[in-house]
Design a protein around this motif. Structure first.
Motif, PDB file in Angstrom:
ATOM      1  N   GLN A 163       0.827  -1.207   0.000  1.00  8.42           N
ATOM      2  CA  GLN A 163       0.000   0.000   0.000  1.00  8.42           C
ATOM      3  C   GLN A 163       0.857   1.252   0.000  1.00  8.42           C
ATOM      4  N   ALA A 164       1.875   1.271   0.853  1.00 12.12           N
ATOM      5  CA  ALA A 164       2.770   2.427   0.934  1.00 12.12           C
ATOM      6  C   ALA A 164       3.579   2.586  -0.346  1.00 12.12           C
ATOM      7  N   GLU A 165       3.994   1.474  -0.927  1.00  7.96           N
ATOM      8  CA  GLU A 165       4.794   1.508  -2.152  1.00  7.96           C
ATOM      9  C   GLU A 165       4.019   2.080  -3.332  1.00  7.96           C
ATOM     10  N   HIS A 166       2.719   1.851  -3.343  1.00  4.52           N
ATOM     11  CA  HIS A 166       1.901   2.286  -4.481  1.00  4.52           C
ATOM     12  C   HIS A 166       1.116   3.558  -4.186  1.00  4.52           C
ATOM     13  N   GLY A 167       1.597   4.314  -3.211  1.00  2.00           N
ATOM     14  CA  GLY A 167       1.001   5.619  -2.940  1.00  2.00           C
ATOM     15  C   GLY A 167      -0.342   5.576  -2.248  1.00  2.00           C
ATOM     16  N   ASP A 178      15.546  -1.162   3.516  1.00  2.00           N
ATOM     17  CA  ASP A 178      15.380  -0.302   2.339  1.00  2.00           C
ATOM     18  C   ASP A 178      14.030   0.390   2.333  1.00  2.00           C
ATOM     19  N   TYR A 179      12.974  -0.346   2.711  1.00  2.00           N
ATOM     20  CA  TYR A 179      11.636   0.249   2.763  1.00  2.00           C
ATOM     21  C   TYR A 179      11.499   1.206   3.942  1.00  2.00           C
ATOM     22  N   HIS A 191      10.389   5.064   3.235  1.00  2.00           N
ATOM     23  CA  HIS A 191       9.130   5.605   3.760  1.00  2.00           C
ATOM     24  C   HIS A 191       9.361   6.450   5.004  1.00  2.00           C
ATOM     25  N   GLY A 192      10.409   6.150   5.762  1.00  2.00           N
ATOM     26  CA  GLY A 192      10.734   6.983   6.910  1.00  2.00           C
ATOM     27  C   GLY A 192      11.141   8.375   6.486  1.00  2.00           C
ATOM     28  N   LEU A 193      11.976   8.456   5.458  1.00  2.00           N
ATOM     29  CA  LEU A 193      12.414   9.771   4.965  1.00  2.00           C
ATOM     30  C   LEU A 193      11.260  10.545   4.332  1.00  2.00           C
TER      31      LEU A 193
END
Length: 298
Positions: free
Chosen positions: A16-20, A40-41, A45-47
């Motif tokens: 979900q986070a990867e696809h906006g 890596d994720y 997503h943290g940044l």
């Protein structure tokens, strides 16, 4: 250990986070809760949250937890400048924090500055001698420098304090095996089997060590643990099945008919060979005759 449902939820949030689709904070929170490393994720997503003033301020005090999480992920990903920036902010906010000091020591380690890292860890242990993370980081430094004997020394000291740490016993056993110190490795696996008697991995590893050591008594014991591995895995461990066959062959050569129990051992060998033949037939049917003949001779 992460359950299937927890892993499914983690993968769902990650996708979900990867696809906006949002949910980055929920994903990062679940990663922390489950104590998994998806660096890596986490870094990505943290940044994305830390670099957005609105998202960052919405976290309140939890933003400092995120800075720490991103710092560790950045070190894993060799983004050392990002890690350094996070730690500068953390140090400014928590000038006396031992937790931040530990992160700074980890950054020394990530940069290969071993002496500075070791000095920092040793200083932290003076204040808290039972900090498991720091003890393990010192072992990691020794391994990174290729000093297996130092790693063994540190792990033994660690296990004097934390005897129930299964992963530490396993790591120590693997180092001993790499140095061909099989008696010491066998002792480690004995400790693991005593604490986790239903874990087939430890039965198998112990049997492998005993088989490598050789000798009639060791082969007989190895065969028993290969058999217990087969039992614990429902007969589906190919390595254990093959181990039974190898041990039977070795015992036959060393015992030369002296052992009255060899009839039962022979039956176990026959059953193991039959299961292996079936497995070979499913994987490589064209090679079955050759494989079968060789197997029967083991």
């Amino acid at each position: 250990m992460v359950t299937k449902s927890e892993e499914a939820e983690l993968n769902r949030l990650e996708s979900q986070a990867e696809h906006g689709g949002g949910g980055a904070w929920e994903y990062l929170s679940l990663v922390r809760k489950l104590k998994v490393r998806r660096s890596d994720y986490v870094l990505k997503h943290g940044l994305s949250i830390l670099n957005d003033p609105k998202k960052r301020s919405a976290l309140g005090d939890e933003v400092w937890t995120l800075y720490e999480q991103v710092a560790v992920a950045a070190m894993d990903c060799n983004s050392l400048d990002v890690a350094s920036d996070c730690m500068k902010l953390l140090r400014k906010k928590f000038p006396e924090s031992k937790r931040v000091s530990r992160l700074e020591a980890m950054l020394f380690e990530a940069r290969g500055r071993w002496e500075e890292a070791e000095k920092a860890y040793s200083s932290l242990l003076e204040d808290n001698s039972v900090d498991q993370v720091i003890h393990k980081r010192r072992v990691a430094i020794a391994k990174a420098q290729g000093d297996s004997l130092k790693a063994i020394e540190l792990l033994n000291k660690y296990l004097e304090i934390f005897m129930a740490d299964h992963e530490a016993w396993r790591e120590l056993a693997e180092i001993y095996v790499s140095l061909q110190m099989y008696k010491q490795a066998a002792f480690c696996y004995e400790e693991l089997i005593l604490s986790q008697p239903t874990a087939p991995l430890y039965h198998l590893a112990y049997a492998d060590v005993l088989y490598t050591m050789g000798g009639l008594e060791n082969l007989q014991t190895a065969k028993k643990y290969y058999a217990s591995t087969i039992d614990l895995t429902g007969g589906e461990n190919t390595r254990a099945l093959y181990g039974v066959c190898l041990c039977t062959s070795g015992i036959a050569q060393l015992a030369k008919g002296r052992n009255k129990e060899e009839k039962d051992h022979s039956e176990l060998h026959t059953l193991s060979a039959a299961v292996l033949q079936k497995a070979y037939k499913m994987k490589s049917p064209n090679k079955l005759p050759t494989a079968g003949i060789r197997l029967e001779k083991v």
